[in-house]
Design a protein around this motif. Structure first.
Motif, PDB file in Angstrom:
ATOM      1  N   CYS A   7     -14.821 -13.363  13.141  1.00 49.39           N
ATOM      2  CA  CYS A   7     -14.103 -13.720  11.911  1.00 49.39           C
ATOM      3  C   CYS A   7     -15.053 -13.721  10.722  1.00 49.39           C
ATOM      4  O   CYS A   7     -14.725 -13.193   9.656  1.00 49.39           O
ATOM      5  CB  CYS A   7     -13.436 -15.086  12.059  1.00 49.39           C
ATOM      6  SG  CYS A   7     -12.070 -15.097  13.228  1.00 49.39           S
ATOM      7  N   ARG A   8     -16.222 -14.292  10.896  1.00 46.31           N
ATOM      8  CA  ARG A   8     -17.231 -14.315   9.836  1.00 46.31           C
ATOM      9  C   ARG A   8     -17.610 -12.876   9.458  1.00 46.31           C
ATOM     10  O   ARG A   8     -17.699 -12.533   8.281  1.00 46.31           O
ATOM     11  CB  ARG A   8     -18.461 -15.096  10.287  1.00 46.31           C
ATOM     12  CG  ARG A   8     -19.495 -15.304   9.206  1.00 46.31           C
ATOM     13  CD  ARG A   8     -20.705 -16.079   9.705  1.00 46.31           C
ATOM     14  NE  ARG A   8     -20.369 -17.418  10.155  1.00 46.31           N
ATOM     15  CZ  ARG A   8     -20.414 -17.828  11.423  1.00 46.31           C
ATOM     16  NH1 ARG A   8     -20.794 -17.002  12.381  1.00 46.31           N
ATOM     17  NH2 ARG A   8     -20.101 -19.072  11.738  1.00 46.31           N
ATOM     18  N   CYS A  37     -10.461 -19.575   3.683  1.00 42.61           N
ATOM     19  CA  CYS A  37      -9.797 -18.881   4.776  1.00 42.61           C
ATOM     20  C   CYS A  37      -9.842 -19.809   5.978  1.00 42.61           C
ATOM     21  O   CYS A  37     -10.921 -20.155   6.460  1.00 42.61           O
ATOM     22  CB  CYS A  37     -10.503 -17.567   5.078  1.00 42.61           C
ATOM     23  SG  CYS A  37      -9.781 -16.697   6.490  1.00 42.61           S
ATOM     24  N   VAL A  39      -8.866 -20.470   9.897  1.00 44.10           N
ATOM     25  CA  VAL A  39      -8.551 -19.755  11.131  1.00 44.10           C
ATOM     26  C   VAL A  39      -8.001 -20.783  12.114  1.00 44.10           C
ATOM     27  O   VAL A  39      -8.733 -21.615  12.640  1.00 44.10           O
ATOM     28  CB  VAL A  39      -9.802 -19.047  11.695  1.00 44.10           C
ATOM     29  CG1 VAL A  39      -9.435 -18.224  12.915  1.00 44.10           C
ATOM     30  CG2 VAL A  39     -10.448 -18.164  10.619  1.00 44.10           C
ATOM     31  N   SER A  74      -7.289 -15.937  14.413  1.00 43.83           N
ATOM     32  CA  SER A  74      -8.513 -15.135  14.402  1.00 43.83           C
ATOM     33  C   SER A  74      -8.205 -13.649  14.576  1.00 43.83           C
ATOM     34  O   SER A  74      -8.754 -12.804  13.862  1.00 43.83           O
ATOM     35  CB  SER A  74      -9.474 -15.626  15.489  1.00 43.83           C
ATOM     36  OG  SER A  74      -8.854 -15.553  16.767  1.00 43.83           O
ATOM     37  N   LEU A  77      -6.687 -12.177  11.392  1.00 45.74           N
ATOM     38  CA  LEU A  77      -7.691 -12.018  10.338  1.00 45.74           C
ATOM     39  C   LEU A  77      -8.489 -10.737  10.551  1.00 45.74           C
ATOM     40  O   LEU A  77      -8.643  -9.921   9.633  1.00 45.74           O
ATOM     41  CB  LEU A  77      -8.623 -13.222  10.303  1.00 45.74           C
ATOM     42  CG  LEU A  77      -9.806 -13.106   9.328  1.00 45.74           C
ATOM     43  CD1 LEU A  77      -9.319 -12.979   7.894  1.00 45.74           C
ATOM     44  CD2 LEU A  77     -10.735 -14.298   9.490  1.00 45.74           C
ATOM     45  N   VAL A  78      -8.957 -10.526  11.759  1.00 47.66           N
ATOM     46  CA  VAL A  78      -9.736  -9.317  12.070  1.00 47.66           C
ATOM     47  C   VAL A  78      -8.882  -8.068  11.882  1.00 47.66           C
ATOM     48  O   VAL A  78      -9.329  -7.073  11.305  1.00 47.66           O
ATOM     49  CB  VAL A  78     -10.322  -9.412  13.499  1.00 47.66           C
ATOM     50  CG1 VAL A  78     -10.958  -8.090  13.917  1.00 47.66           C
ATOM     51  CG2 VAL A  78     -11.346 -10.540  13.579  1.00 47.66           C
TER      52      VAL A  78
END
Length: 112
Positions: A7-8, A37, A39, A74, A77-78
């Protein structure tokens, strides 16, 4: 489920993409806002600033006072950052949540 590091990395990738297109992004996003953001499935958050069409000062942790807030899983997001999930479809289906003022949403929409 994606990891915290994935995620980072996804957020860093988004920041780098915006930085590489800073002139174009600046035309679309001519404002300075704090952003967060969250998660949900990892119970982690990241925050930074959107300034001059770029994401800067991206770091771990939440900013409850952020003017723009994105909440997602997660994996979503990716997938969003990698272009495999349409933002509008994810938002309208409830897979992601975006909290921002109406004017900010209109400006952000230019990027989507």
């Amino acid at each position: 489920m994606a990891t915290v590091d994935e995620c980072r990395a996804a957020l860093q990738k988004l920041a780098e993409r915006l930085a590489a297109n800073a002139a174009q992004a600046r035309e679309k996003l001519d404002f300075d806002r704090t952003l967060a953001c969250r998660v949900t499935d990892l119970d982690v958050a990241f925050h930074g600033r959107l300034s001059g069409g770029q994401i800067i000062d991206l770091t771990d942790g939440d900013d409850p006072r952020a003017k723009i807030k994105l909440t997602s899983s997660s994996d979503d997001l990716v997938e969003l950052v990698n272009g495999r999930l349409n933002v509008m479809a994810a938002w309208t289906s409830g897979r992601i949540k975006i909290e921002a003022g109406m004017m900010d949403l209109l400006k952000l929409r230019k990027l989507l």
